[in-house]
Motif scaffolding. Structure first.
Motif, PDB file in Angstrom:
ATOM      1  N   ASP A  97       3.788   8.196  -8.404  1.00 38.09           N
ATOM      2  CA  ASP A  97       2.933   7.007  -8.381  1.00 38.09           C
ATOM      3  C   ASP A  97       3.011   6.297  -9.724  1.00 38.09           C
ATOM      4  OD1 ASP A  97       1.815   6.653  -5.847  1.00 38.09           O
ATOM      5  OD2 ASP A  97       0.362   8.256  -6.169  1.00 38.09           O
ATOM      6  N   GLN A 102       7.784   3.584   1.510  1.00 41.64           N
ATOM      7  CA  GLN A 102       8.408   3.303   2.809  1.00 41.64           C
ATOM      8  C   GLN A 102       9.448   2.197   2.677  1.00 41.64           C
ATOM      9  OE1 GLN A 102       5.506   2.534   5.845  1.00 41.64           O
ATOM     10  NE2 GLN A 102       4.292   4.362   5.380  1.00 41.64           N
ATOM     11  N   GLN A 124       0.818  -1.206   0.000  1.00 43.59           N
ATOM     12  CA  GLN A 124       0.000   0.000   0.000  1.00 43.59           C
ATOM     13  C   GLN A 124       0.858   1.264   0.000  1.00 43.59           C
ATOM     14  OE1 GLN A 124      -3.450  -0.121  -0.406  1.00 43.59           O
ATOM     15  NE2 GLN A 124      -2.877  -2.245  -0.776  1.00 43.59           N
ATOM     16  N   THR A 125       2.016   1.211   0.643  1.00 47.22           N
ATOM     17  CA  THR A 125       2.919   2.362   0.697  1.00 47.22           C
ATOM     18  C   THR A 125       4.341   1.908   0.367  1.00 47.22           C
ATOM     19  OG1 THR A 125       3.171   1.999   3.075  1.00 47.22           O
ATOM     20  CG2 THR A 125       1.530   3.631   2.377  1.00 47.22           C
TER      21      THR A 125
END
Length: 421
Positions: free
Chosen positions: A299, A37, A33-34
């Protein structure tokens, strides 16, 4: 694309692979999702080139640095595309999830040297024959038809009803498929299923049907050529065989469909959720260029690309890369490399990102320009036709597909004032 599973934590490296001490599994739901990170963590711990583990703990290198990705993709004599060089084939099971993407295929993706130049040159010439103004007009027509199919309801799920269908129809039009046939409708749906199957759908069967229809298309265009990409590939002086044209057409279609669909949807998400753009969305065209380009930086649809294989022992980012090692190109990580990241807002004019690749194996010219025409037309047409378009859920309720490879939403539900039918 199938995704590696497991938690992104240290794992025992395969025997004989001391360089992969402390390697991280390239996956894990919390990072899917991220993923930024994960990239920051890997860069902090390992630098520009990080040891990672693919499915079944197969070792590879994730290239995180912008200069390092550029170096790998610019030096084919050191980092080649033919996956038969891989030193891990003895450890790869027959049902390995990433096998469809690394198993050698006789397509332009895996060619090298003069053969790659021949195959890529045919694609470039065929795409260069597409009139971009005509493409824009066709995309406007397709966009309008798709919007009309749901505009009277006051709500829509844009990923499946709009973003996936538009680039598929556009690329099939370029390849010479008629737009108004049941056959084409089935092919559009099979493309979606083969690249992004839903529950109860069979991506393997869908991909087989796609291949069969492209074989038929090539046969038809061999007999009756027209002003389209397929015919230009068949008539090119390089003399590609029908099998080569089929393989390379499937590559072109797949490369145009899913990444462009995610580019469209990711841009719409940004426009509908970021306050920097929200005030201008109703204007339709004011912020679209900035948003499209920002998505490619932050993104990007293709997060990571597998891969390159070392031709001989070499050094990269302070790491010893052994002959036959696999390198995963961390395009998203490279785009956000703090060593090169622009100090100001990227803006529409800054296109130095690596989202279309780099070097001889990048997306062939003019494919990025054509993708921009499709994506820009999709976003602008939707906002013009539905000026009060808003999310039907809270922004934090949107979820990304569980993939470390592709960056795209599972759904993008919206609502708007229903159009009078």
């Amino acid at each position: 694309m199938s995704d590696p599973t497991g938690s992104p934590s240290a794992s025992t490296p395969p025997p004989g692979c001391p360089a992969h001490d402390g390697a991280v599994r390239l996956g894990g739901l919390e990072y899917q999702q991220t993923p930024s990170q994960l990239y920051r963590s890997l860069r902090r711990e390992h630098g520009a080139v990080a040891p990672v583990l693919l499915d079944h703990d197969i070792p590879a290198w994730l290239v995180l640095g912008y200069p390092e990705v550029c170096y790998v993709t610019s030096h084919d004599e050191l980092f080649a595309r033919d996956s038969r060089r891989w030193n891990q084939w003895d450890h790869i099971p027959s049902d390995w999830p990433l096998l469809p993407f690394v198993g050698y295929q006789p397509s332009v993706l895996f060619t090298e040297g003069a053969e790659h130049q021949r195959r890529a040159g045919v694609i470039t010439q065929a795409l260069d024959g597409v009139d971009q103004f005509e493409l824009a007009r066709e995309c406007e027509l397709i966009s309008g038809q798709l919007v009309s199919s749901f505009s009277g309801s006051g709500q829509a799920e844009l990923m499946s009803m709009y973003a996936h269908a538009l680039p598929a129809r556009a690329v099939l039009w370029m390849c010479g498929m008629p737009q108004d046939s049941t056959d084409t409708e089935q092919l559009v749906d099979d493309l979606r299923i083969s690249l992004d199957a839903g529950e109860g759908e069979d991506p393997v069967a869908a991909y087989t049907r796609v291949g069969e229809r492209i074989v038929q298309l090539v046969k038809e265009k061999r007999e009756r050529p027209g002003p389209d990409v397929t015919s230009r590939m068949l008539l090119d002086p390089a003399g590609l065989s029908d099998e080569e044209v089929v393989q390379d057409l499937i590559t072109v279609i797949a490369a145009a469909q899913q990444p462009t669909a995610n580019w469209i949807c990711n841009t719409l998400r940004l426009l509908l959720t970021d306050e920097r753009f929200a005030l201008n969305v109703s204007g339709g065209r004011v912020s679209v260029g900035d948003a499209l380009n920002e998505v490619l930086w932050l993104d990007t649809p293709t997060q990571n690309f597998i891969g390159r294989w070392a031709v001989r022992d070499t050094q990269l980012g302070g790491r010893l890369i052994r002959e036959g090692d696999c390198l995963v190109l961390g395009l998203a990580a490279a785009n956000t490399d703090p060593q090169i990241w622009p100090e100001s807002h990227v803006g529409a004019e800054n296109s130095a990102h690596l989202s279309f690749g780099n070097g001889e194996h990048r997306c062939p010219y003019p494919a990025p320009l054509m993708a921009d025409v499709v994506a820009r037309t999709a976003v602008e047409t939707l906002l013009e036709r539905l000026p009060d378009l808003v999310l039907a859920v809270e922004p934090e309720e949107l979820t990304w597909r569980p993939s470390i490879w592709m960056r795209g939403l599972t759904t993008l539900p919206v609502q708007f004032t229903p159009a009078v039918q």
